[in-house]
Design a protein around this motif. Structure first.
Motif, PDB file in Angstrom:
ATOM      1  N   MET A 286       0.851  -1.187   0.000  1.00 31.70           N
ATOM      2  CA  MET A 286       0.000   0.000   0.000  1.00 31.70           C
ATOM      3  C   MET A 286       0.888   1.239   0.000  1.00 31.70           C
ATOM      4  N   THR A 287       0.678   2.126  -0.961  1.00 30.67           N
ATOM      5  CA  THR A 287       1.403   3.395  -0.980  1.00 30.67           C
ATOM      6  C   THR A 287       0.775   4.316   0.059  1.00 30.67           C
ATOM      7  N   LEU A 288       1.600   4.833   0.958  1.00 32.08           N
ATOM      8  CA  LEU A 288       1.117   5.691   2.035  1.00 32.08           C
ATOM      9  C   LEU A 288       1.104   7.161   1.640  1.00 32.08           C
ATOM     10  N   GLY A 289       1.938   7.528   0.682  1.00 30.83           N
ATOM     11  CA  GLY A 289       2.018   8.918   0.234  1.00 30.83           C
ATOM     12  C   GLY A 289       3.458   9.306  -0.015  1.00 30.83           C
ATOM     13  N   SER A 290       3.631  10.534  -0.425  1.00 28.42           N
ATOM     14  CA  SER A 290       4.962  11.072  -0.722  1.00 28.42           C
ATOM     15  C   SER A 290       5.207  12.322   0.096  1.00 28.42           C
ATOM     16  N   HIS A 291       6.479  12.625   0.279  1.00 29.52           N
ATOM     17  CA  HIS A 291       6.879  13.807   1.047  1.00 29.52           C
ATOM     18  C   HIS A 291       8.161  14.369   0.441  1.00 29.52           C
ATOM     19  N   THR A 292       8.205  15.697   0.282  1.00 29.69           N
ATOM     20  CA  THR A 292       9.413  16.365  -0.183  1.00 29.69           C
ATOM     21  C   THR A 292      10.154  16.919   1.028  1.00 29.69           C
ATOM     22  N   PHE A 293      11.411  16.559   1.145  1.00 28.43           N
ATOM     23  CA  PHE A 293      12.238  16.976   2.277  1.00 28.43           C
ATOM     24  C   PHE A 293      12.895  18.320   1.943  1.00 28.43           C
ATOM     25  N   GLU A 294      12.290  19.378   2.449  1.00 30.12           N
ATOM     26  CA  GLU A 294      12.760  20.742   2.194  1.00 30.12           C
ATOM     27  C   GLU A 294      13.916  21.080   3.142  1.00 30.12           C
TER      28      GLU A 294
ATOM     29  N   GLU B  21      14.798  23.673   5.032  1.00 35.17           N
ATOM     30  CA  GLU B  21      14.517  24.225   6.366  1.00 35.17           C
ATOM     31  C   GLU B  21      13.906  23.189   7.299  1.00 35.17           C
ATOM     32  N   ALA B  22      13.065  22.313   6.767  1.00 36.09           N
ATOM     33  CA  ALA B  22      12.472  21.248   7.591  1.00 36.09           C
ATOM     34  C   ALA B  22      13.535  20.235   8.008  1.00 36.09           C
ATOM     35  N   ILE B  23      14.453  19.934   7.103  1.00 32.22           N
ATOM     36  CA  ILE B  23      15.564  19.028   7.425  1.00 32.22           C
ATOM     37  C   ILE B  23      16.376  19.592   8.583  1.00 32.22           C
ATOM     38  N   LYS B  24      16.727  20.877   8.488  1.00 26.35           N
ATOM     39  CA  LYS B  24      17.549  21.519   9.528  1.00 26.35           C
ATOM     40  C   LYS B  24      16.799  21.598  10.858  1.00 26.35           C
ATOM     41  N   ALA B  25      15.511  21.931  10.802  1.00 26.28           N
ATOM     42  CA  ALA B  25      14.722  22.053  12.041  1.00 26.28           C
ATOM     43  C   ALA B  25      14.630  20.705  12.754  1.00 26.28           C
ATOM     44  N   PHE B  26      14.350  19.648  12.003  1.00 22.85           N
ATOM     45  CA  PHE B  26      14.278  18.315  12.607  1.00 22.85           C
ATOM     46  C   PHE B  26      15.634  17.947  13.203  1.00 22.85           C
ATOM     47  N   ALA B  27      16.686  18.169  12.430  1.00 22.70           N
ATOM     48  CA  ALA B  27      18.033  17.784  12.877  1.00 22.70           C
ATOM     49  C   ALA B  27      18.480  18.558  14.112  1.00 22.70           C
ATOM     50  N   ARG B  28      18.193  19.847  14.155  1.00 22.93           N
ATOM     51  CA  ARG B  28      18.576  20.634  15.340  1.00 22.93           C
ATOM     52  C   ARG B  28      17.933  20.055  16.594  1.00 22.93           C
ATOM     53  N   LYS B  29      16.724  19.556  16.443  1.00 23.53           N
ATOM     54  CA  LYS B  29      15.975  19.047  17.585  1.00 23.53           C
ATOM     55  C   LYS B  29      16.344  17.601  17.940  1.00 23.53           C
ATOM     56  N   TYR B  30      16.596  16.755  16.915  1.00 25.30           N
ATOM     57  CA  TYR B  30      16.712  15.329  17.177  1.00 25.30           C
ATOM     58  C   TYR B  30      18.007  14.656  16.713  1.00 25.30           C
ATOM     59  N   ASP B  31      18.729  15.235  15.769  1.00 24.19           N
ATOM     60  CA  ASP B  31      19.898  14.550  15.194  1.00 24.19           C
ATOM     61  C   ASP B  31      20.881  15.585  14.640  1.00 24.19           C
ATOM     62  N   PRO B  32      21.545  16.335  15.512  1.00 23.74           N
ATOM     63  CA  PRO B  32      22.357  17.480  15.067  1.00 23.74           C
ATOM     64  C   PRO B  32      23.710  17.113  14.444  1.00 23.74           C
ATOM     65  N   GLN B  33      23.656  16.322  13.391  1.00 19.00           N
ATOM     66  CA  GLN B  33      24.864  16.011  12.625  1.00 19.00           C
ATOM     67  C   GLN B  33      25.108  17.153  11.632  1.00 19.00           C
ATOM     68  N   ILE B  34      26.365  17.409  11.329  1.00 18.21           N
ATOM     69  CA  ILE B  34      26.728  18.539  10.484  1.00 18.21           C
ATOM     70  C   ILE B  34      26.072  18.470   9.105  1.00 18.21           C
ATOM     71  N   PHE B  35      25.930  17.261   8.538  1.00 20.10           N
ATOM     72  CA  PHE B  35      25.353  17.119   7.193  1.00 20.10           C
ATOM     73  C   PHE B  35      23.831  17.224   7.189  1.00 20.10           C
ATOM     74  N   HIS B  36      23.233  17.440   8.381  1.00 17.51           N
ATOM     75  CA  HIS B  36      21.798  17.678   8.488  1.00 17.51           C
ATOM     76  C   HIS B  36      21.485  19.142   8.810  1.00 17.51           C
ATOM     77  N   ILE B  37      22.480  19.906   9.264  1.00 17.19           N
ATOM     78  CA  ILE B  37      22.163  21.268   9.731  1.00 17.19           C
ATOM     79  C   ILE B  37      22.947  22.384   9.044  1.00 17.19           C
TER      80      ILE B  37
END
Length: 157
Positions: A13-21, A23-39
């Motif tokens: 079953m296809t659940l849907g698609s999402h585009t990883f923008e 600013e959203a990548i950086k916001a998530f990473a700052r909060k949960y996974d602050p690796q340099i290649f994410h922020i």
């Protein structure tokens, strides 16, 4: 809809698609996974990953969000099987998590699930353990994420 249609055993079953923008990548990473290649976009370009990319946890969390939305949609999809509409409960976890390819900024990922099996839980009458395969694919069709998951489902007393 019957119980096996509801679980869609063996059917992806296809659940849907999402585009990883970015600013959203950086916001998530700052909060949960602050690796340099994410922020940091410049540092990410110089890294082994070659550019800003989403945390694997961000990708997995997006699968969970879309899976939950699909499950809620299914609960109200005209159940005509025996007993009450199945109710999704907690998940006992996941296993075999693999991040197979980085998801770079701007990439659109399509998420899916395949119900593998379900079995009765002896200690919880009316509940079943549903086993799933979770996957995500980038726009070229390459798999970027996979894991096995399970969820408790109440199907009546």
């Amino acid at each position: 809809m019957t119980l096996d249609q509801f679980f869609r055993i063996g059917t992806t079953m296809t659940l849907g698609s999402h585009t990883f923008e970015p600013e959203a990548i950086k916001a998530f990473a700052r909060k949960y996974d602050p690796q340099i290649f994410h922020i940091d976009e410049e540092a990410a370009r110089k890294s082994v990953l070659g550019g800003l990319c989403a945390s694997g946890w961000h990708t997995a969390a997006t699968w969970m969000k879309l899976n939950l939305e699909a499950s809620m949609d299914a609960e109200g999809a005209g159940w005509n099987g025996p007993g009450p509409v199945p109710e999704f409960g907690p998940s006992p976890g996941f296993k075999n998590l693999r991040w197979l390819k980085p998801v770079h900024a701007g990439e659109t990922v399509t998420f899916s699930r395949t119900a593998l099996s379900h079995r009765a839980i002896a200690s919880r009458p009316g509940w079943r353990m549903l086993s799933l395969r979770a996957e995500a694919f980038d726009s070229t069709g390459d798999k970027v994420l996979e894991f096995e998951s399970a969820v408790l489902v109440k199907v009546g007393e």
